[in-house]
Each structure stands twice: as structure tokens, then as C-alpha cells.
Design a protein around this motif. Structure first.
Motif, PDB file in Angstrom:
ATOM      1  N   ARG A  94       0.834  -1.199   0.000  1.00  0.00           N
ATOM      2  CA  ARG A  94       0.000   0.000   0.000  1.00  0.00           C
ATOM      3  C   ARG A  94       0.868   1.247   0.000  1.00  0.00           C
ATOM      4  O   ARG A  94       0.495   2.272  -0.520  1.00  0.00           O
ATOM      5  N   GLU A  95       2.023   1.133   0.627  1.00  0.00           N
ATOM      6  CA  GLU A  95       3.067   2.154   0.639  1.00  0.00           C
ATOM      7  C   GLU A  95       4.375   1.384   0.660  1.00  0.00           C
ATOM      8  O   GLU A  95       4.371   0.158   0.756  1.00  0.00           O
ATOM      9  N   SER A  96       5.478   2.070   0.614  1.00  0.00           N
ATOM     10  CA  SER A  96       6.767   1.364   0.549  1.00  0.00           C
ATOM     11  C   SER A  96       7.020   0.476   1.761  1.00  0.00           C
ATOM     12  O   SER A  96       7.721  -0.519   1.674  1.00  0.00           O
ATOM     13  N   ASN A  97       6.421   0.815   2.909  1.00  0.00           N
ATOM     14  CA  ASN A  97       6.648   0.001   4.110  1.00  0.00           C
ATOM     15  C   ASN A  97       5.347  -0.491   4.738  1.00  0.00           C
ATOM     16  O   ASN A  97       5.307  -0.822   5.913  1.00  0.00           O
ATOM     17  N   LYS A  98       4.283  -0.556   3.939  1.00  0.00           N
ATOM     18  CA  LYS A  98       2.984  -1.001   4.459  1.00  0.00           C
ATOM     19  C   LYS A  98       2.361  -1.989   3.469  1.00  0.00           C
ATOM     20  O   LYS A  98       2.267  -1.713   2.277  1.00  0.00           O
ATOM     21  N   ILE A  99       1.942  -3.157   4.014  1.00  0.00           N
ATOM     22  CA  ILE A  99       1.321  -4.157   3.145  1.00  0.00           C
ATOM     23  C   ILE A  99      -0.097  -4.465   3.605  1.00  0.00           C
ATOM     24  O   ILE A  99      -0.461  -4.222   4.761  1.00  0.00           O
ATOM     25  N   GLU A 100      -0.849  -5.026   2.657  1.00  0.00           N
ATOM     26  CA  GLU A 100      -2.186  -5.530   2.957  1.00  0.00           C
ATOM     27  C   GLU A 100      -2.234  -6.988   2.515  1.00  0.00           C
ATOM     28  O   GLU A 100      -1.926  -7.297   1.359  1.00  0.00           O
ATOM     29  N   ILE A 101      -2.585  -7.869   3.427  1.00  0.00           N
ATOM     30  CA  ILE A 101      -2.769  -9.282   3.087  1.00  0.00           C
ATOM     31  C   ILE A 101      -4.112  -9.403   2.378  1.00  0.00           C
ATOM     32  O   ILE A 101      -5.140  -8.999   2.906  1.00  0.00           O
ATOM     33  N   LEU A 102      -4.097  -9.941   1.170  1.00  0.00           N
ATOM     34  CA  LEU A 102      -5.320 -10.064   0.373  1.00  0.00           C
ATOM     35  C   LEU A 102      -5.977 -11.426   0.505  1.00  0.00           C
ATOM     36  O   LEU A 102      -7.201 -11.537   0.429  1.00  0.00           O
ATOM     37  N   GLU A 103      -5.138 -12.446   0.683  1.00  0.00           N
ATOM     38  CA  GLU A 103      -5.675 -13.805   0.669  1.00  0.00           C
ATOM     39  C   GLU A 103      -4.612 -14.767   1.182  1.00  0.00           C
ATOM     40  O   GLU A 103      -3.414 -14.522   1.044  1.00  0.00           O
ATOM     41  N   VAL A 104      -5.065 -15.861   1.740  1.00  0.00           N
ATOM     42  CA  VAL A 104      -4.208 -17.014   2.016  1.00  0.00           C
ATOM     43  C   VAL A 104      -4.857 -18.158   1.270  1.00  0.00           C
ATOM     44  O   VAL A 104      -6.069 -18.353   1.350  1.00  0.00           O
TER      45      VAL A 104
END
Length: 82
Positions: A67-77
Motif C-alpha cells: 500500500r506504501e513502501s513500508n505497508k502491506i495488505e494481506i489479500l488472501e491465504v
């Protein structure tokens, strides 16, 4: 690395497949060092969509986006081999 709150559907999937402990262990490794070998972080095809994944265990992977250079969003497992 920062992780956005994990969606309740993903948490339910983890619980249903008995993956909670493994997932959070790998996620903590990811937060500490994205290049940690057991994570096997990879950019998925097609690359222009910028979807990434890391290994939860030999069978399951977690898909995420930056989402940003140091921020993620888990979409699926999901089951990597289905």
C-alpha cells in the motif's frame, strides 16, 4: 514493515485450515526481514499487477500488495497447489 489489519474472512480461513500459528510466525518473520529465506517472497505473474506472496508452509501462501513502501495488505491465504 507495517501490516494493515487482517480481514476477518482471512482469519476465519486460517482457523478453518489450522494455519493461525504458522501464518503469524511467518508474518512476524516477514515484518522483521522480508528477505528471510523460508518466506520465499515472490512477485506473481503478471508482474505489472504487483501482487506478491510469501510462504506460510509448504502448501499455503499468503498474497499481499504494498500500500506504501513500508505497508502491506494481506489479500488472501490460499492453497498454492490448487
Amino acid at each position: 514493515m507495517n501490516v494493515l489489519p487482517i480481514h476477518k474472512d482471512i482469519l476465519e480461513y486460517l482457523k478453518k485450515h489450522n494455519l493461525e500459528k504458522k501464518f503469524f510466525k511467518q508474518l512476524n518473520l516477514f515484518i522483521i526481514d522480508i528477505s528471510y529465506p523460508s518466506l520465499e517472497v515472490e512477485l506473481l505473474e503478471p508482474k505489472h499487477l504487483k501482487f506478491w506472496s510469501f510462504r506460510v508452509d509448504k502448501k499455503y501462501r499468503a498474497m499481499f500488495i504494498f500500500r506504501e513502501s513500508n505497508k502491506i495488505e494481506i489479500l488472501e491465504v490460499n492453497n498454492h497447489y490448487r
